[in-house]
Structures are given as C-alpha cells and as structure tokens.
Scaffold this active site. Structure first.
Site, PDB file in Angstrom:
ATOM      1  N   GLN A 263      40.906   1.624  72.157  1.00 35.92           N
ATOM      2  CA  GLN A 263      41.738   2.762  71.780  1.00 35.92           C
ATOM      3  C   GLN A 263      42.245   2.641  70.345  1.00 35.92           C
ATOM      4  O   GLN A 263      43.247   3.254  69.982  1.00 35.92           O
ATOM      5  CB  GLN A 263      42.922   2.902  72.748  1.00 35.92           C
ATOM      6  CG  GLN A 263      42.494   3.226  74.172  1.00 35.92           C
ATOM      7  CD  GLN A 263      43.667   3.592  75.055  1.00 35.92           C
ATOM      8  OE1 GLN A 263      44.248   4.676  74.942  1.00 35.92           O
ATOM      9  NE2 GLN A 263      44.031   2.686  75.945  1.00 35.92           N
TER      10      GLN A 263
ATOM     11  N   LYS B 221      50.587  -0.433  80.989  1.00 36.06           N
ATOM     12  CA  LYS B 221      51.046  -1.417  80.008  1.00 36.06           C
ATOM     13  C   LYS B 221      52.534  -1.272  79.695  1.00 36.06           C
ATOM     14  O   LYS B 221      53.230  -2.280  79.509  1.00 36.06           O
ATOM     15  CB  LYS B 221      50.224  -1.317  78.728  1.00 36.06           C
ATOM     16  CG  LYS B 221      50.417  -0.038  77.932  1.00 36.06           C
ATOM     17  CD  LYS B 221      49.564  -0.045  76.682  1.00 36.06           C
ATOM     18  CE  LYS B 221      49.686   1.267  75.921  1.00 36.06           C
ATOM     19  NZ  LYS B 221      51.034   1.498  75.382  1.00 36.06           N
ATOM     20  N   THR B 222      53.038  -0.042  79.648  1.00 37.58           N
ATOM     21  CA  THR B 222      54.455   0.142  79.337  1.00 37.58           C
ATOM     22  C   THR B 222      55.326  -0.468  80.428  1.00 37.58           C
ATOM     23  O   THR B 222      56.364  -1.083  80.150  1.00 37.58           O
ATOM     24  CB  THR B 222      54.786   1.636  79.170  1.00 37.58           C
ATOM     25  OG1 THR B 222      53.935   2.194  78.165  1.00 37.58           O
ATOM     26  CG2 THR B 222      56.228   1.835  78.762  1.00 37.58           C
TER      27      THR B 222
ATOM     28  N   ARG C 266      42.447  10.811  78.816  1.00 37.59           N
ATOM     29  CA  ARG C 266      43.704  11.553  78.974  1.00 37.59           C
ATOM     30  C   ARG C 266      43.693  12.338  80.281  1.00 37.59           C
ATOM     31  O   ARG C 266      44.742  12.753  80.764  1.00 37.59           O
ATOM     32  CB  ARG C 266      43.918  12.555  77.825  1.00 37.59           C
ATOM     33  CG  ARG C 266      44.012  12.011  76.418  1.00 37.59           C
ATOM     34  CD  ARG C 266      44.945  10.850  76.276  1.00 37.59           C
ATOM     35  NE  ARG C 266      44.223   9.586  76.424  1.00 37.59           N
ATOM     36  CZ  ARG C 266      44.797   8.412  76.645  1.00 37.59           C
ATOM     37  NH1 ARG C 266      46.091   8.330  76.778  1.00 37.59           N
ATOM     38  NH2 ARG C 266      44.077   7.308  76.754  1.00 37.59           N
TER      39      ARG C 266
ATOM     40  N   ASP D   5      53.757  -3.573  71.294  1.00 36.77           N
ATOM     41  CA  ASP D   5      52.896  -2.596  71.958  1.00 36.77           C
ATOM     42  C   ASP D   5      51.870  -2.066  70.957  1.00 36.77           C
ATOM     43  O   ASP D   5      52.115  -2.052  69.746  1.00 36.77           O
ATOM     44  CB  ASP D   5      53.760  -1.448  72.489  1.00 36.77           C
ATOM     45  CG  ASP D   5      53.007  -0.552  73.465  1.00 36.77           C
ATOM     46  OD1 ASP D   5      51.908  -0.946  73.918  1.00 36.77           O
ATOM     47  OD2 ASP D   5      53.521   0.534  73.784  1.00 36.77           O
ATOM     48  N   GLU D   6      50.716  -1.623  71.457  1.00 40.98           N
ATOM     49  CA  GLU D   6      49.670  -1.014  70.615  1.00 40.98           C
ATOM     50  C   GLU D   6      49.291  -1.939  69.458  1.00 40.98           C
ATOM     51  O   GLU D   6      49.156  -1.508  68.305  1.00 40.98           O
ATOM     52  CB  GLU D   6      50.118   0.346  70.069  1.00 40.98           C
ATOM     53  CG  GLU D   6      50.601   1.323  71.120  1.00 40.98           C
ATOM     54  CD  GLU D   6      49.474   1.942  71.942  1.00 40.98           C
ATOM     55  OE1 GLU D   6      48.326   1.475  71.832  1.00 40.98           O
ATOM     56  OE2 GLU D   6      49.744   2.890  72.703  1.00 40.98           O
TER      57      GLU D   6
END
Length: 659
Positions: free
Chosen positions: A244, A29-30, A592, A213-214
């Site tokens: 998330q 996504k980044t 993770r 973002d987020e």
C-alpha cells in the site's frame, strides 16, 4: 485483548525487541496499535506520558486517541502523545527553538508562503512551472534530510545546482522571518538530534516507547528521525504494508521497511494476513494482482467474509457513458438494497475525471461529496484571517504582513510595499517594525504613509487584546477590527455568498474554541499542520475521490472508473517502466470494497478535438478470470439488468421534470 486473532495478540504482547508488523489491507492494524498502547500502560511497562504513537494524518491521530480513551482510564492515559510526524516536529521545535536559532512564536509557512519566497529568489521572469520545479527540488532535498551545503554537494544537474543555490538563500530568508516551512519540521529536529547525542538521549527519555503507523510512507528524513528517537535500544513498533505504498511522488520510500532489519538485527516480524473487510472474491483479485510486484515480505491475505458477488468489469463508449452507467447503478442499488448513499464510493486516478460523474449524479439527484475540492483552510477569507493571526503571534513574519496589509486593501500599493521592503532590509528589521518607524515612513508617498499608520494602529490594538482574550474571542475581534468582515460585505453582491463566507470565519473561531487549551500563537501553528482531509465531513453522500485519497477508507460498494492504459497505469509510469506503484494504487482501490466492486474503462476519448481509441488497463488482464464478470459474459442476465437500471434512470428523470 478479547477478540484479537493470534498474530494480532502476538504483536500486542511483543515489547522486548523492535517489532515490524506487516499489516495487510483490512487486517485490523489500528486496533493492534490501540491495544498495544493500552497493554503498555496497563502492564506498567510505561506510563502514558512516555509513549508516542505517530501516524500520517491528524484525522487518523484523532481517531486513535479516541480509541485509546475507550480502553484506558482517563487518568492513566494522561500525557499520551498520539500525533503526526509534522506535529511532533513542531512540538520539538517549540521546545528546542533556541538551539536552531529560532525565537518563540516562529511561523510555519504554508505552500503559498513557500512559493512566494522562492518566486522572489528565482531568476527574474521565471515561469510558474519553473518555480514549481525549484520548490519540488528544494522539498526533495529536505525530505532526504539534506542541509543547504549538503544539497549543493549532492546536486548533479544544472537545475539541481540552481535549486541548491536558492535553498541557501531561502533558508536565510526564513531565518529573517523567524519561520520554518513544512519540510523543516522534520529536517531541523533530525539535524539537531544527529548532531547532539546528549539531546538525542534526552528525547529518548521523553519518548520511551514509539509506535509508528503507515511506516511504508516514511521518507528518508522521517525514517532517520524515527531511528534517532528509538535509539540503539529500539523500543519501537512499526506497522506498515509495502503493498500500500503509493506516495513515491512525495518522497515515500517503502524500502524503509527493509532498513529496519538492517538497523535492528533483532527485529521481530509479524504478519497480519486475515482481512476483516473484503469478500473472498475481492480479496483474491487483490492478491492475484499484487503478486505481479516483487516482494521482500510475501503476504497472502485471506477472508472469512463469504465469497461475495463477482467483480464487474464494464466496457463503456466514453467517460460520459461510463458516468451514466455508474450513476444508474448507484440509484438502482440504493433503492434495491436500502443502503445509505455514503456506502458508495467512486474512485479515479485524477481529479479531472470527476466532471462527467458529477453531471450524471446531479441529473439523478444523487447527493455526492467530492474530496479534494477547495479545502476550508484554502478559502481566501480564512487564509486572510490566519495571516493576521500569524502576524500577531510573530511580528517578524513578513509573509503574513504582506497578506494582512492587503486584507482588506488599504492605500498601500505594490510599489510602496516594495520600497518598504527595501527600507526594512537595509535597516535590518522586519517590515512591521519598519512600518512603525516614522523616519522610514516619511520616505513613502503620503497615502501609503496614512494606510500603513492605520494598519499599525490596528495591529497594536489587537496585540493588546491577544494578551487577555482567549484564542476564539481574539479571532472574532480580529475579523471585525481588521475590517475583514466589512470588506467581505462590500465586495460580495450576493447576500447568500456573503453569509457563507462570514460563516467560514465564524467556523475558524469555533475551531479555536474547541481546540485544546493553548495560546493563539500555538493554535495558529497547529492550524498550519491541518491537511485538507482533516476537515472533510461528507455526511450521507456518495463519495467521489482519487485513489490516493481513498487510502485508509472502506465502503460497501466501490466503482473504480477510468481503468485504461495511460490513465491507470499512468502514462508516465508506462513510459518509464515503473508500473509497481501504479499496481499498488489499483490494489489499494480494490481493497476499499467490502461487498461489491465495479471496474470500468472507456473505448474512446476526445482529446485536442480528435477521438482517440483507448486500451483497457493491463491490470484488468491480471485479475482472476473466475472472479470477474465482464460485459458479454452473461447476455441474458445483463439484458435484465439493463432494463432494471434503465427503468430506474427514467423514473428519476421523470421525477426531476415533474418538479
């Protein structure tokens, strides 16, 4: 855009209607946000100065800026805004301060300042937990974008009514101090934009395209702020993952992703489902687990990273046995596979679980870094220096005055300070100005008069230096001329400890030297926004951190310890039937891991002097059996592994004893 997959490319190129990118864990996504910024600039759709990207941490914003800089020529990237919500709010208030009744150089109160004011306003003798609850309720009202009057109208319980009453007085006190708190950095810009359509239009002209973002972590006020900035035209790309969302306890509302479709009927939704991080086994386990949660937008993550090794589930006697197994496995894997220590992470539900792990790692001389320990900005000497700096920037900041006058201690006791505060209040002036009034000083004891006069002289001298010195040099002059360094040396018997604390003050000055150009006043406000993780530089060491703290990170080898009912999921969520967020927390932990994953639980624990039995986390039963290897599934192989790990463990202890 070379190397983007089809959905990623589609997300980058889609600019004509509002866009929601549902980005699964490890789906890049980044990179999508970075490439989209580059595309908006390169295609000529928007100049960089009209683009803003918002994320949740300064660290993430810094990394995003660095990525964009590599994609766009420096001159074309000039003026680009990549920032956090709170930094954007601070910038807004620095520009529009007069509209809200603030003067230039206002202070940003941290949690200690906030608690101090609330404690002063709370009923006399209020317990610490009651003051904390009042602070929490006040913060919740602000996160919902409520004014003091709206909070009073919405209060349902007696405690909420008490908090709402304190909210009114609290804001009056902040106004007197020419200060705002962290929550105000969102609430006040929102209040202005919603009340003034012309101002909102002006800011939409400043920010012509918005990337967030987020987005699943936004609270009510943050979402409304985004909607005001994006306006009816909806020139916005929101990136998020409802799986998330793990911050409900601080006001996050994952349902904000659903509100986008209501507020923007022409919203385009694109799913990023290819995971570039995890092995297929780890990803299947994560998918199977999270499928037990309800979903508005169903995603099915997939990976071409290979099947990978089975997920290990360990049953341990207690937390000490668990810690020993984890440490032994890390020591063996490090030597067997020649990977750096930083490729290992141990994740837990609460920071109290770190103690046995630290002991086990220390025994085997395994370097580790515990995230969430005492943060740099929380160190006493650093907070003292920042109080002085705040006072120089904003002489009306009584909270900074009270900390600075006691750093170092002078002949001014608490009774004299209380009397000065009363005199200042009656005179309608801040305490620093009151302390400079001879007529008021004469009403205090002689020793307090002398101490305050000396303090005022130092402040005036430093205020003169602030006009000419760059921020870093002002900071160095401040810690010397205020007496902070001399007091540290007098208070600290161990020379090594003194040098370390003095080095912290030098590091603070270095931060100012390396920061973007600006006045000491501006940099002091920026420092108030830094979160603990922004200075977290662990080096080559095993990472110990909470599951919440691990979000956004990845490691080759991950251990999640304490997988018992009552811990993960947390007891409160079990009692209230609120398991969805705890399941998302487990999902974040699992995703993770890139190559190997261990999940461990204990059979018993000692509590209140008694041994209590523990049950494995119900989430372990939700994992796909074919991808999990539990203790006892392969006795022969496990016996070999125990001998190998045991030998490595004994070798490490022998090496320790041999020194």
């Amino acid at each position: 855009m070379h190397g983007l997959n089809t959905p990623q490319r589609e997300a980058v190129l889609h600019t004509h209607t509002p866009l929601l990118v549902l980005a699964g864990a490890g789906s890049g996504k980044t990179r999508v946000i970075t490439e989209k910024i580059a595309h908006l600039i390169a295609s000529g759709q928007h100049e960089a100065r009209y683009i803003a990207a918002i994320t949740f941490t300064n660290k993430a914003a810094r990394e995003m800026r660095e990525r964009v800089a590599k994609r766009v020529k420096a001159e074309r990237a000039e003026g680009l805004t990549v920032t956090t919500f709170h930094a954007l709010g601070l910038r807004f208030l620095q520009i529009e301060h007069a509209r809200i009744g603030l003067r230039r150089g206002f202070s940003v109160f941290d949690s200690d300042d906030q608690l101090g004011v609330i404690r002063d306003l709370a009923p006399q003798g209020a317990r610490k937990d009651a003051v904390e609850q009042l602070r929490s309720l006040l913060s919740r009202a602000k996160n919902e974008g409520l004014s003091p009057e709206q909070a009073q109208a919405a209060a349902g319980s007696a405690r909420e009514r008490e908090a709402a009453a304190i909210y009114t007085k609290y804001q009056q006190r902040l106004t007197a101090f020419n200060a705002v708190d962290f929550d105000d950095l969102i609430r006040l810009p929102l209040q202005l934009l919603e009340a003034d359509p012309d101002l909102a239009a002006a800011w939409r002209e400043r920010i012509r395209y918005l990337l967030v973002d987020e987005c699943q972590d936004t609270n009510g006020a943050q979402y409304r702020l985004l909607r005001q900035l994006a306006g009816p035209r909806g020139a916005i790309t929101c990136v998020g993952d409802d799986d998330q969302s793990i911050y409900a306890w601080r006001g996050a509302q994952p349902e904000n992703l659903d509100l986008l479709a209501r507020d923007y009927p022409d919203l385009k939704v694109i799913k990023l489902e290819q995971n570039y991080r995890c092995s297929a086994r780890i990803l299947r386990a994560a998918n199977t687990l999270i499928a037990n949660n309800p979903h508005t937008h169903v995603k099915q993550l997939w990976s071409d990273q290979g099947q990978g090794q089975p997920i290990r589930v360990w049953q341990c006697r207690d937390s000490e046995h668990e810690a020993d197994r984890v440490a032994a496995e890390i020591a063996f894997s490090k030597n067997d596979q020649q990977v750096p220590w930083s490729d290992f992470a141990i994740l837990f539900r609460g920071n109290h679980q770190s103690r046995p792990l630290e002991k086990a790692l220390q025994l085997l001389r395994i370097p580790y870094h515990l995230s969430g320990g005492t943060a740099f900005l929380d160190r006493g000497e650093v907070k003292d220096a920042l109080a002085w700096l705040r006072l120089l920037a904003n002489p009306d900041d009584d909270s900074a005055f009270l900390r600075a006058i006691g750093s170092p201690k002078r002949e001014v006791g608490s009774a004299s300070l209380a009397k000065l505060a009363e005199l200042a209040h009656h005179a309608g002036m801040p305490m620093l100005r009151a302390a400079a009034q001879i007529s008021l000083l004469k009403q205090l004891p002689a020793r307090a008069m002398s101490g305050l006069s000396e303090f005022i002289d130092i402040v005036h001298r430093l205020q003169g230096l602030a006009e000419t010195l760059p921020p870093a040099e002002l900071c160095r002059a401040l810690v010397t001329q205020s007496g902070l360094v001399a007091a540290l040396q007098a208070q600290t018997r161990d020379p090594t400890v003194f040098e370390r604390r003095r080095a912290n003050l030098e590091e603070l000055a270095d931060w100012f030297a390396g920061a973007a150009a600006g006045s000491a006043r501006d940099l002091a406000a920026q420092l108030a926004l830094l979160s603990h993780s922004d200075r977290d530089e662990p080096g080559n060491a095993v990472r110990l951190m909470s599951l919440h703290g691990a979000k956004g990170l990845e490691f080759g080898h991950v251990f999640i310890v304490g997988c018992e009912d009552g811990n993960l999921p947390h007891e409160a969520s079990m009692d209230e039937g609120q398991l969805n967020e705890e399941r998302r927390l487990m999902y974040v932990g699992i995703t993770r891991a890139k190559h190997r994953l261990w999940l461990s639980h204990s059979s018993q624990t000692k509590r209140w002097g008694q041994m209590l039995s523990l049950q494995p986390s119900r989430f372990l039963a939700e994992l796909p059996a074919a991808d999990v290897q539990r203790d006892g599934d392969d006795p022969e192989r496990e016996a070999v592994q125990r001998r190998e790990r045991g030998r490595a463990h004994l070798d490490a202890i022998a090496s320790l004893l041999g020194d």
